[in-house]
Scaffold this active site. Structure first.
Site, PDB file in Angstrom:
ATOM      1  N   CYS B  98       0.833  -1.211   0.000  1.00  0.00           N
ATOM      2  CA  CYS B  98       0.000   0.000   0.000  1.00  0.00           C
ATOM      3  C   CYS B  98       0.869   1.263   0.000  1.00  0.00           C
ATOM      4  CB  CYS B  98      -1.001  -0.039   1.155  1.00  0.00           C
ATOM      5  SG  CYS B  98      -2.308   1.187   0.964  1.00  0.00           S
ATOM      6  N   HIS B 201      -4.108  -4.613  -0.263  1.00  0.00           N
ATOM      7  CA  HIS B 201      -3.755  -5.143   1.056  1.00  0.00           C
ATOM      8  C   HIS B 201      -3.832  -6.667   1.043  1.00  0.00           C
ATOM      9  CE1 HIS B 201      -3.487  -1.430   3.372  1.00  0.00           C
ATOM     10  NE2 HIS B 201      -4.367  -0.961   2.506  1.00  0.00           N
ATOM     11  N   GLU B 203      -2.973  -8.677   3.211  1.00  0.00           N
ATOM     12  CA  GLU B 203      -3.384  -9.177   4.536  1.00  0.00           C
ATOM     13  C   GLU B 203      -4.896  -9.151   4.713  1.00  0.00           C
ATOM     14  OE1 GLU B 203      -2.091  -6.262   3.858  1.00  0.00           O
ATOM     15  OE2 GLU B 203      -2.831  -4.694   5.200  1.00  0.00           O
TER      16      GLU B 203
END
Lengths: 251, 219
Positions: B98, B201, B203
């Site tokens: 990011c 992202h 994650e």
């Protein structure tokens, strides 16, 4: 292509899921983490956890839950309910929440939106707006829609956007619980006027209602609770339907 | 129908547990939401250390540079702690996420910030031509397209969806290994030498995100 988002909402009381959920595969229907995992595996795009009894002393219980959820699931989630200070936000973001949602606190002290956005970035600040139509005019309501304010919904939506909100979660109290469809007219008006995404809430009853909210309502995301909890509509089936209806959906 | 597709897709991806002795450093700086990166690594069975200690970062097998926040503040912080020079000297596999991707580029329009320059790429602000159709930030799930053959992208399905939240984007370049379309095409993933960077992202990007992180740990 950016997809429309489907967001199940889980109501939380003292760290447990409330509003009797009806999932046969759940060992413990009250465990929000287990329910969150099921939704995530089924293809939910995000989750919202709404703490319906949030008070200062319950904050720790909520933060513990947030950490458990953050460890268990790999999609974004928002936490709301009783959040009123920059400290509250910090506490929950540090616990692992991706976004927080504020409602009454923003109405009482609009400046808090600017402060939270400046401190943590707009991307994690969702402003929830509960609206009800009174004699043809849409007014913002607080306290779960029970208390009317003098704020006109469209004007308040513009103001929270200008103050740095990252997204708006608009719940129509007139539609909530009716299962008769979202408030598409108001949603379209607000979504078209604002430069930030609008999450529609209140009124989902059929798969066609989701199609309508994304087309007529111009919503960026749609939130629902009971129809998912009671398995009236399964997320995979809903996504298949929307995809077949030419709505851009993550598969 | 979608149900079946989801299942096939999930089982196609599969996971291997990374080497437990692998040292993973996650760079600690004034950036938000680092915790979710640590949790994601934990879910993959990897142990990562959140650190700003140059020695620990230098000695790590893999370095992850996450980020959420504002470019000029982040760059100032990195410079004050000489982390900018350190990042440029690293030789092990390095992953920017990011804001981490944007800081690895040459320059960002966000407060006219000179960045690290690993990728000779400019970072620009999304300017919607039509605000009714395109909101900024770009929030939600979007596709990675035109994936090139690269170990980071190994075993990913065609046009996988990843989760984005950003207002600035890196332009396409010769280092783009996957692109995404929002308003126009931009760099979804960049790769140059030991440096990799993802705008989305991983994650928070479901199984696809886990696969990307796992591929990075396997480099």
């Amino acid at each position: 292509m950016l997809t429309k988002r489907i967001i199940p909402c889980l109501d939380i009381k003292e760290g447990r899921t409330v509003k009797g959920v009806n999932f046969v595969e759940l060992r413990d229907a009250g465990d929000p983490v287990e329910l969150a995992k099921i939704y995530s595996d089924e293809g939910a795009d995000e989750l919202v956890f709404l703490d319906i009894t949030a008070t200062v002393d319950k904050r720790k219980t909520l933060a513990e839950l947030v950490t458990k959820v953050a460890k268990a699931i790999n999609i974004p989630f928002t936490v709301g309910g009783g959040i009123s200070t920059v400290e509250d936000v910090k506490f929950l973001l540090n616990a692992g929440a991706d976004k927080i949602s504020i409602n009454s606190a923003a109405v009482h002290n609009p400046q808090i939106i600017n402060e939270m956005a400046a401190e943590f970035g707009s991307q994690c600040i969702v402003v929830a707006i509960d609206t009800r139509n009174v004699d043809g005019i849409d007014f913002v309501h607080t306290h779960g829609g029970r208390q009317a304010t003098l704020l006109k919904t469209q004007e308040w939506a513009q103001e929270v956007c200008d103050r740095g909100a990252g997204e708006i979660l608009l719940t129509s109290m007139d539609h909530d619980g009716t299962k008769a469809g979202f408030s598409n007219e108001l949603l379209a008006e607000i979504s078209s006027a604002l430069s930030i995404p609008v999450i529609a809430s209140g009124g989902a009853g059929t798969m066609a209602h989701f199609k309508d909210v994304f087309t007529f309502g111009k919503a960026d995301a749609a939130l629902a609770a009971s129809i998912f909890h009671f398995k009236e509509i399964g997320i995979p089936k809903l996504k298949g339907f929307l995809s077949d209806s030419d709505i851009s959906i993550r598969k | 129908m979608t149900d079946v597709r989801c299942r096939v897709f999930a089982s196609d991806i599969g996971h291997q547990t990374p080497d437990n002795n692998m040292k993973i450093a996650v760079i600690k700086y004034n950036s938000g939401n680092v915790q979710s990166v640590l949790y994601a690594l934990e879910r993959l069975g990897a142990n990562a250390e959140l650190t700003d200690d140059p020695e620990v970062i230098r000695a790590a097998d893999k370095v992850i540079f996450p980020g959420q926040g504002e470019a000029s503040t982040a760059m100032r912080y990195l410079k004050e702690r000489k982390l900018d020079t350190l990042i440029k000297e690293l030789k092990q596999p390095f992953l920017g996420v990011c804001l981490g991707l944007q800081l690895l580029c040459e320059h960002s329009e966000e407060n006219d910030t000179e960045c690290l320059g690993i990728f000779p790429v400019k970072v620009k602000r999304f300017v919607p031509e039509n605000s009714q159709e395109f909101k900024v930030p770009h929030v939600g799930w979007n596709e990675l397209e035109n994936l090139v053959i690269n170990p980071l992208l190994k075993d990913l399905p065609a046009n996988p969806f990843v989760y984005y939240v950003h207002s600035f984007y890196a332009e396409l370049s010769e280092f783009t290994i996957a692109q995404t379309h929002y308003i126009h095409d931009f760099s979804g993933i960049l790769h140059r030498d030991n440096y990799y960077a993802i705008q989305a992202h991983p994650e928070k990007s479901g199984l696809v995100g886990e696969k990307l992180l796992e591929n990075f740990l396997s480099l």
